[in-house]
Enzyme design. Structure first.
Site, short mmCIF file in Angstrom:
data_model
loop_
_atom_site.label_atom_id
_atom_site.label_comp_id
_atom_site.label_asym_id
_atom_site.label_seq_id
_atom_site.Cartn_x
_atom_site.Cartn_y
_atom_site.Cartn_z
N ARG A 96 -0.25 -12.78 5.37
CA ARG A 96 0.79 -13.54 5.82
C ARG A 96 1.58 -14.45 4.77
O ARG A 96 2.49 -14.92 4.79
CB ARG A 96 0.49 -14.18 7.13
CG ARG A 96 0.45 -13.29 8.33
CD ARG A 96 -0.29 -13.84 9.44
NE ARG A 96 -1.75 -13.99 9.34
CZ ARG A 96 -2.58 -14.37 10.41
NH1 ARG A 96 -2.14 -14.64 11.48
NH2 ARG A 96 -3.83 -14.37 10.09
N ARG B 19 8.09 -38.58 -51.89
CA ARG B 19 9.40 -37.99 -51.57
C ARG B 19 10.04 -38.09 -52.99
O ARG B 19 9.80 -38.67 -53.88
CB ARG B 19 9.96 -39.02 -50.72
CG ARG B 19 10.33 -40.28 -51.08
CD ARG B 19 10.71 -41.33 -49.97
NE ARG B 19 11.06 -42.46 -50.54
CZ ARG B 19 10.97 -43.81 -49.77
NH1 ARG B 19 10.33 -43.65 -48.50
NH2 ARG B 19 11.43 -44.82 -50.42
N GLY C 285 -5.96 -17.75 18.89
CA GLY C 285 -6.93 -17.21 19.91
C GLY C 285 -6.94 -18.16 21.07
O GLY C 285 -7.04 -19.23 20.89
C1 UD1 Z 1 -8.94 -16.67 13.64
C2 UD1 Z 1 -9.64 -16.39 15.10
C3 UD1 Z 1 -8.77 -17.01 15.96
C4 UD1 Z 1 -8.38 -18.45 15.58
C5 UD1 Z 1 -7.85 -18.78 14.11
C6 UD1 Z 1 -7.95 -20.32 13.85
C7 UD1 Z 1 -10.61 -14.30 15.07
C8 UD1 Z 1 -10.59 -12.75 15.50
N1 UD1 Z 1 -9.43 -15.02 15.27
O1 UD1 Z 1 -7.71 -15.86 13.58
O2 UD1 Z 1 -9.23 -16.97 17.27
O3 UD1 Z 1 -7.66 -19.25 16.83
O4 UD1 Z 1 -8.59 -18.01 13.54
O5 UD1 Z 1 -7.32 -20.35 12.71
O6 UD1 Z 1 -11.80 -14.62 14.36
N2 UD1 Z 1 -11.82 -13.39 6.78
C9 UD1 Z 1 -12.86 -12.64 6.44
N3 UD1 Z 1 -13.14 -11.33 6.52
C10 UD1 Z 1 -12.34 -10.61 7.38
C11 UD1 Z 1 -11.36 -11.41 8.40
C12 UD1 Z 1 -11.16 -12.89 7.97
O7 UD1 Z 1 -13.51 -13.45 5.46
O8 UD1 Z 1 -12.47 -9.47 7.55
C13 UD1 Z 1 -11.58 -14.77 6.69
C14 UD1 Z 1 -10.28 -15.26 6.00
O9 UD1 Z 1 -10.13 -15.40 4.84
C15 UD1 Z 1 -9.93 -16.65 6.73
C16 UD1 Z 1 -10.74 -16.56 8.19
O10 UD1 Z 1 -11.60 -15.64 7.93
O11 UD1 Z 1 -10.43 -17.59 6.08
C17 UD1 Z 1 -9.90 -16.46 9.24
O12 UD1 Z 1 -9.40 -15.23 9.34
P1 UD1 Z 1 -7.55 -14.97 9.58
O13 UD1 Z 1 -7.14 -13.72 9.44
O14 UD1 Z 1 -6.86 -16.14 8.91
O15 UD1 Z 1 -8.09 -15.23 11.16
P2 UD1 Z 1 -6.54 -15.70 12.35
O16 UD1 Z 1 -5.96 -14.45 12.68
O17 UD1 Z 1 -6.07 -16.88 11.93
CA CA Z 2 -6.21 -18.22 9.99
#
Ligand code: UD1
Ligand code: CA
Length: 458
Positions: free
Chosen positions: A15, A438, A139
């Site tokens: 994003r 110079r 969430g």
């Molecule tokens: C997540 C939570 C959501 C919460 C929000 C708070 C889940 C499913 N959702 O959503 O409930 O309200 O954070 O900010 O957990 N990451 C990895 N590996 C992956 C996916 C993500 O390391 O496969 C890391 C990302 O780099 C990031 C963090 O996990 O730093 C959160 O991931 P992100 O995709 O931002 O989760 P949200 O959709 O914000």
């Molecule tokens: Ca996030």
């Protein structure tokens, strides 16, 4: 009982719509992941820090170096899958705090308080929640009879669930064994086809484990950075908080909304900072200094009573009572001595100056070592580079360098020497001597009168 922290930083940050991995994005010139790690250390509540890396992992590892242990998530299959990658590193019984790497405003106070709450209540899982006026994107916390039941991601939520304002901050404290047992049972059967960490709530709950929320009152601290707009908002909050603290400690700021101070900067009392200044990195500004408008200072030490106007100072030091600028540029280990005057359009690189050095206008000093009481005239420069190598210039005490001199390095100008204006020197100058290099002036008298039409060209 060992206490671990797992920071999730493997995601791409789709994003953000840019190339830099999300957790490496800077706020006030410091990567967001560095805030989380530093605050975990400051909390003194954790024994071991693990960071899950994946997308462009070298960049995250380059920022954190050996401050943490790394687990690698090759494919980003969701937050639950990411935590699972740390399983082999969690070898002892105890609890683990899990934090997303995109939440830079979480400070050590929140970490400490949430850990204390978890222990005091003898919880198996504590989810840190907060209330938001606009919960979109987070969430939602599902409760029944005020008891935590589940977390539902926005994309999986019903319209009714979307109205819930209590959200999951993404911070969890959980018993190690129960965490990994639960993760073995999560599926990717959801709107995003990801393994959600949030599903551990339902699983532990159905196993009759003690699960509850810890409500964070200052909800802004839980801000997750998902796009560049959120990044600018978080930066604004952080800037405001830092400036407030600094002003309360006796530092005057003129139009503070335009001033950016990094969170590792130390500023002593009675300093004044004018509008549009940016002071970042591990900079220190000592007592009674005045930092004039539009000055940038990074990783530098500014001494007592120093006065700076409109200048750039990077990885350098300025000693007491010196004035800098307007429009001076100090960089790469410039060490400017006390009682100096570094004036308009003067660049100083990897150079040390003694007491009472003056370069008031239009000068370049690179790779030089300069003694006390030296005057470096307008337009004079050290010629430190031959296109391949850099060479040193050494100037003793009480030297006067006239205007527009070129000092071709390597060169030594000994004590009490004078360099005539316009000289180009490529030989050392001994003590107490005058060096002139110079051509002589030739005046051709009546030159224009003798010309054909007797007119000077206009
Ligand atoms: C997540 C939570 C959501 C919460 C929000 C708070 C889940 C499913 N959702 O959503 O409930 O309200 O954070 O900010 O957990 N990451 C990895 N590996 C992956 C996916 C993500 O390391 O496969 C890391 C990302 O780099 C990031 C963090 O996990 O730093 C959160 O991931 P992100 O995709 O931002 O989760 P949200 O959709 O914000
Ligand atoms: Ca996030």
């Amino acid at each position: 009982m060992k206490k671990y922290a797992i920071i999730l930083a493997a995601g791409k940050g789709t994003r953000m719509k840019t190339d830099l991995p999300k957790c490496a994005y800077p706020l006030l010139k410091k990567p967001m992941i560095a805030y989380i790690v530093e605050n975990l250390y400051k909390s003194t509540a954790i024994d071991e820090l693990i960071t899950v890396v994946g997308h462009k992992k070298e960049m995250i590892q380059g920022i954190l170096n050996s401050r943490v242990t790394y687990a690698v998530q090759e494919e980003q299959l969701g937050t639950g899958h990411a935590v699972l990658m740390a399983k082999d590193l969690i070898t002892e019984d105890g609890c683990t705090i899990i934090l997303p790497g995109d939440m830079p405003l979480i400070d050590e106070v929140v970490i400490k308080e949430a850990m204390a709450f978890h222990e005091k209540n003898k919880n198996n899982l504590t989810v840190v929640s907060t209330i938001l006026d606009e919960p979109d994107g987070y969430g939602r916390i599902i409760k029944s009879n005020n008891q935590l039941e589940a977390i539902i991601e926005e994309k999986d939520a019903t319209d009714k669930q979307k109205l819930i304002q209590e959200i999951n901050t993404g911070i969890y404290i959980v018993d190690n064994k129960m965490l990994f047992d639960a993760l073995d049972n999560i599926s990717s059967n959801n709107a995003q086809n990801e393994y959600y960490l949030t599903d551990i709530v339902k699983i532990l709950k159905s196993d009759n484990k003690k699960v509850s929320t810890y409500m964070l009152k200052k909800s802004y601290k839980a801000m997750g950075i998902n796009d560049l707009y959120a990044l600018s908002q978080a930066e604004g909050i952080l800037r405001h908080e830092i400036n407030k603290k600094i002003m309360k400690s006796g530092v005057a700021m003129i139009n503070p909304d335009t001033i950016t101070i990094g969170d590792n900067v130390r500023i002593e009392e009675n300093v004044t900072i004018a509008p549009n200044c940016v002071i970042t990195g591990n900079s220190v500004i000592k007592k009674n200094a005045v930092i004039g408008s539009s000055t940038e200072i990074h990783n530098s030490i500014i001494g007592e009573n120093v006065n700076i106007k409109h200048s750039l100072i990077f990885n350098s030091e300025v000693k007491e009572n010196t004035t800098i600028g307007p429009f001076a540029h100090l960089r790469d280990g410039a060490i400017v001595g006390p009682n100096n005057r570094i004036g308009n359009f003067v660049e100083i690189k990897k150079t040390t100056t003694g007491n009472e050095f003056k370069a008031s206008h239009l000068a370049y000093l690179g790779d030089a070592e300069i003694g006390d009481n030296v005057n470096f005239g307008c337009g004079s420069i050290t010629v430190n580079y031959d296109g391949t190598h850099k060479y040193k210039t050494k100037i003793g005490n009480d030297v006067f360098v006239g205007c527009n001199a070129n000092l071709i390095a390597p060169i030594i100008i000994d004590d009490n020497a004078t360099i005539a204006a316009g000289s180009t020197l490529n030989k050392n100058v001994p003590k107490d001597s005058l060096a002139i290099a110079r051509s002589y002036q030739v005046n051709k008298e009546n030159y224009f009168k003798n010309k054909k039409n007797g007119q000077k060209k206009k």
